[in-house]
Design a protein around this motif. Structure first.
Motif, PDB file in Angstrom:
ATOM      1  N   THR A 265      39.143  49.400  30.368  1.00  0.00           N
ATOM      2  CA  THR A 265      38.165  49.427  31.454  1.00  0.00           C
ATOM      3  C   THR A 265      38.120  48.080  32.159  1.00  0.00           C
ATOM      4  O   THR A 265      38.044  47.995  33.392  1.00  0.00           O
ATOM      5  N   GLY A 266      38.171  47.000  31.348  1.00  0.00           N
ATOM      6  CA  GLY A 266      38.170  45.669  31.931  1.00  0.00           C
ATOM      7  C   GLY A 266      39.369  45.430  32.825  1.00  0.00           C
ATOM      8  O   GLY A 266      39.276  44.707  33.828  1.00  0.00           O
ATOM      9  N   LEU A 267      40.514  46.020  32.494  1.00  0.00           N
ATOM     10  CA  LEU A 267      41.707  45.893  33.323  1.00  0.00           C
ATOM     11  C   LEU A 267      41.435  46.338  34.753  1.00  0.00           C
ATOM     12  O   LEU A 267      41.841  45.683  35.720  1.00  0.00           O
ATOM     13  N   ILE A 268      40.716  47.431  34.899  1.00  0.00           N
ATOM     14  CA  ILE A 268      40.438  47.980  36.230  1.00  0.00           C
ATOM     15  C   ILE A 268      39.308  47.210  36.923  1.00  0.00           C
ATOM     16  O   ILE A 268      39.460  46.710  38.040  1.00  0.00           O
ATOM     17  N   LEU A 269      38.185  47.101  36.238  1.00  0.00           N
ATOM     18  CA  LEU A 269      37.001  46.516  36.869  1.00  0.00           C
ATOM     19  C   LEU A 269      37.154  45.012  37.103  1.00  0.00           C
ATOM     20  O   LEU A 269      36.804  44.505  38.175  1.00  0.00           O
ATOM     21  N   ASN A 270      37.655  44.290  36.112  1.00  0.00           N
ATOM     22  CA  ASN A 270      37.751  42.844  36.256  1.00  0.00           C
ATOM     23  C   ASN A 270      38.853  42.426  37.229  1.00  0.00           C
ATOM     24  O   ASN A 270      38.724  41.423  37.939  1.00  0.00           O
ATOM     25  N   THR A 271      39.950  43.185  37.259  1.00  0.00           N
ATOM     26  CA  THR A 271      40.988  42.885  38.253  1.00  0.00           C
ATOM     27  C   THR A 271      40.454  43.106  39.658  1.00  0.00           C
ATOM     28  O   THR A 271      40.704  42.311  40.571  1.00  0.00           O
ATOM     29  N   THR A 272      39.704  44.186  39.833  1.00  0.00           N
ATOM     30  CA  THR A 272      39.100  44.454  41.138  1.00  0.00           C
ATOM     31  C   THR A 272      38.113  43.359  41.508  1.00  0.00           C
ATOM     32  O   THR A 272      38.116  42.853  42.639  1.00  0.00           O
TER      33      THR A 272
ATOM     34  N   ILE B 282      30.021  51.308  44.102  1.00  0.00           N
ATOM     35  CA  ILE B 282      29.701  52.663  43.643  1.00  0.00           C
ATOM     36  C   ILE B 282      29.757  52.745  42.122  1.00  0.00           C
ATOM     37  O   ILE B 282      28.878  53.343  41.487  1.00  0.00           O
ATOM     38  N   VAL B 283      30.786  52.144  41.519  1.00  0.00           N
ATOM     39  CA  VAL B 283      30.901  52.179  40.054  1.00  0.00           C
ATOM     40  C   VAL B 283      29.701  51.493  39.406  1.00  0.00           C
ATOM     41  O   VAL B 283      29.144  51.981  38.419  1.00  0.00           O
ATOM     42  N   GLY B 284      29.273  50.358  39.965  1.00  0.00           N
ATOM     43  CA  GLY B 284      28.126  49.655  39.400  1.00  0.00           C
ATOM     44  C   GLY B 284      26.854  50.473  39.467  1.00  0.00           C
ATOM     45  O   GLY B 284      26.109  50.564  38.484  1.00  0.00           O
TER      46      GLY B 284
ATOM     47  N   GLN C 256      46.129  47.326  57.035  1.00  0.00           N
ATOM     48  CA  GLN C 256      46.161  48.102  55.802  1.00  0.00           C
ATOM     49  C   GLN C 256      45.555  47.321  54.632  1.00  0.00           C
ATOM     50  O   GLN C 256      44.848  47.869  53.800  1.00  0.00           O
ATOM     51  N   ARG C 257      45.845  46.022  54.596  1.00  0.00           N
ATOM     52  CA  ARG C 257      45.297  45.194  53.525  1.00  0.00           C
ATOM     53  C   ARG C 257      43.779  45.111  53.617  1.00  0.00           C
ATOM     54  O   ARG C 257      43.077  45.131  52.607  1.00  0.00           O
ATOM     55  N   LYS C 258      43.276  45.011  54.852  1.00  0.00           N
ATOM     56  CA  LYS C 258      41.828  44.980  55.032  1.00  0.00           C
ATOM     57  C   LYS C 258      41.193  46.305  54.618  1.00  0.00           C
ATOM     58  O   LYS C 258      40.094  46.326  54.057  1.00  0.00           O
ATOM     59  N   SER C 259      41.898  47.399  54.868  1.00  0.00           N
ATOM     60  CA  SER C 259      41.396  48.711  54.459  1.00  0.00           C
ATOM     61  C   SER C 259      41.318  48.809  52.941  1.00  0.00           C
ATOM     62  O   SER C 259      40.335  49.326  52.385  1.00  0.00           O
ATOM     63  N   ILE C 260      42.357  48.310  52.267  1.00  0.00           N
ATOM     64  CA  ILE C 260      42.350  48.310  50.801  1.00  0.00           C
ATOM     65  C   ILE C 260      41.217  47.444  50.276  1.00  0.00           C
ATOM     66  O   ILE C 260      40.528  47.790  49.312  1.00  0.00           O
ATOM     67  N   TYR C 261      40.984  46.308  50.922  1.00  0.00           N
ATOM     68  CA  TYR C 261      39.884  45.418  50.528  1.00  0.00           C
ATOM     69  C   TYR C 261      38.541  46.130  50.669  1.00  0.00           C
ATOM     70  O   TYR C 261      37.689  46.048  49.772  1.00  0.00           O
ATOM     71  N   ASP C 262      38.343  46.837  51.762  1.00  0.00           N
ATOM     72  CA  ASP C 262      37.088  47.560  51.975  1.00  0.00           C
ATOM     73  C   ASP C 262      36.911  48.675  50.944  1.00  0.00           C
ATOM     74  O   ASP C 262      35.794  48.905  50.449  1.00  0.00           O
ATOM     75  N   VAL C 263      38.004  49.360  50.623  1.00  0.00           N
ATOM     76  CA  VAL C 263      37.932  50.399  49.589  1.00  0.00           C
ATOM     77  C   VAL C 263      37.549  49.775  48.251  1.00  0.00           C
ATOM     78  O   VAL C 263      36.725  50.325  47.501  1.00  0.00           O
ATOM     79  N   GLY C 264      38.130  48.617  47.935  1.00  0.00           N
ATOM     80  CA  GLY C 264      37.798  47.938  46.691  1.00  0.00           C
ATOM     81  C   GLY C 264      36.342  47.539  46.624  1.00  0.00           C
ATOM     82  O   GLY C 264      35.700  47.673  45.582  1.00  0.00           O
ATOM     83  N   ARG C 265      35.792  47.051  47.733  1.00  0.00           N
ATOM     84  CA  ARG C 265      34.371  46.673  47.763  1.00  0.00           C
ATOM     85  C   ARG C 265      33.487  47.883  47.518  1.00  0.00           C
ATOM     86  O   ARG C 265      32.524  47.818  46.744  1.00  0.00           O
ATOM     87  N   LYS C 266      33.807  48.986  48.187  1.00  0.00           N
ATOM     88  CA  LYS C 266      33.002  50.192  48.021  1.00  0.00           C
ATOM     89  C   LYS C 266      33.133  50.737  46.604  1.00  0.00           C
ATOM     90  O   LYS C 266      32.143  51.174  45.997  1.00  0.00           O
ATOM     91  N   PHE C 267      34.365  50.716  46.068  1.00  0.00           N
ATOM     92  CA  PHE C 267      34.591  51.207  44.704  1.00  0.00           C
ATOM     93  C   PHE C 267      33.760  50.412  43.706  1.00  0.00           C
ATOM     94  O   PHE C 267      33.090  50.981  42.833  1.00  0.00           O
ATOM     95  N   PHE C 268      33.774  49.092  43.826  1.00  0.00           N
ATOM     96  CA  PHE C 268      33.060  48.246  42.874  1.00  0.00           C
ATOM     97  C   PHE C 268      31.551  48.477  42.969  1.00  0.00           C
ATOM     98  O   PHE C 268      30.850  48.499  41.960  1.00  0.00           O
TER      99      PHE C 268
END
Length: 219
Positions: free
Chosen positions: A124-131, A24-26, A10-22
Motif C-alpha cells: 500500500t505504501g508503494l502506491i500512496l507514498n510514491t504518489t 479521494i483515497v484519504g 499530458q503530464r499536467k493531466s496526470i498530475y491533476d489525476v494524482g492530486r484527485k486520487f490522493f
C-alpha cells in the motif's frame, strides 16, 4: 508525473489525476479506519504467512515517498525546461528530506523492536507514498513554485516562517513520540521477562495515552 517524455499537457493531466486520487483515497479511507485495523503492530495476523520483519516493512513502506519526490523533483514534469531552484525551495526540499530520513530510516533503527507486519502495508505504501512524494516533488520543481518562492518574497513573508516553524514543531513532536514509544518498548520487554512469557512473543503495555511493545527474549 513520472513520464517526462509525454507532452506537457499530458503530464499536467496526470498530475491533476494524482492530486484527485490522493484526496479521494484519504477521504474515502477515513471512515474505514475506525472499523478496520491496519495489519501491523498488535493487529498483525498471528500466522507468519505473508508477514515480514517490522523494521524492514517500515523502511519499504516509507522509502517510496522520498524516491518519488527525488525523481519528480529532478525531472520536473510540470515544466518544459530543466528545474531551477531558489534558496526558499531548497529550504523546503531539505525539510522534506530530513523528515523522511528520520521517519523512514532513523526511527526504525532506534526502535528496540518492531512487530512483524503484513505485506499489505508496504505494498500500500508503494502506491500512496510514491504518489505523495511525486506530487510534492512535481510542484516544488515547477515554474510556479520557482516564481512564488523567490528569496525577496518568501524570506519577507510571515507565511514562509510560520510554515517552517510548524514543520519544526511536527518534526520534534515525531522525534519525542518515537523516544516515548522506544522507552515503553524497553519497559515492556523487562515486564515480559518478569512474567516469563514465551520467547519471541510481543508484550504490549498501555497507559492513559500511549501504548508500546517490547520483544520478549529469554535471559
Amino acid at each position: 508525473m513520472f513520464v517526462p517524455k509525454l507532452a506537457l499537457r499530458q503530464r499536467k493531466s496526470i498530475y491533476d489525476v494524482g492530486r484527485k486520487f490522493f484526496t479521494i483515497v484519504g477521504v474515502a479511507s477515513l471512515p474505514g479506519s475506525f472499523i478496520v485495523n491496519a495489519p501491523f503492530g498488535r493487529f498483525t495476523p498471528r500466522s507468519p504467512f505473508l508477514t515480514i520483519d517490522g523494521r524492514l516493512g517500515w523502511v519499504l513502506m516509507e522509502l517510496w515517498s522520498p524516491l518519488g519526490f527525488i525523481y519528480a523533483m529532478f525531472n520536473s514534469p510540470l515544466s518544459e525546461e530543466s528545474p531551477r531552484f531558489s534558496m526558499p525551495q531548497i529550504v523546503l526540499v531539505s525539510c522534506f528530506m530530513v523528515h523522511y530520513l528520520n521517519r523512514g530510516f532513523l526511527s526504525p533503527a532506534r526502535a528496540p523492536s518492531r512487530s512483524r507486519m503484513h505485506v499489505f502495508m508496504p505494498l500500500t505504501g508503494l502506491i500512496l507514498n510514491t504518489t505523495n512524494g511525486g506530487l510534492i516533488g512535481s510542484y516544488i520543481s515547477s515554474p510556479i513554485a520557482f516564481q512564488h518562492l523567490q528569496p525577496e518574497t518568501a524570506f519577507s513573508s510571515p507565511q514562509f516562517y510560520i510554515g517552517v516553524f510548524l514543520w519544526a514543531v511536527g518534526f520534534l513532536g515525531n522525534f519525542w513520540a518515537d523516544e516515548i514509544l522506544s522507552d515503553i518498548r524497553k519497559k515492556g520487554a523487562l515486564r515480559g521477562k518478569e512474567k516469563k512469557l514465551s520467547s519471541g512473543a510481543e508484550y504490549y503495555v498501555g497507559g492513559n495515552a500511549w501504548m508500546g511493545v517490547g520483544r520478549i527474549t529469554d535471559p
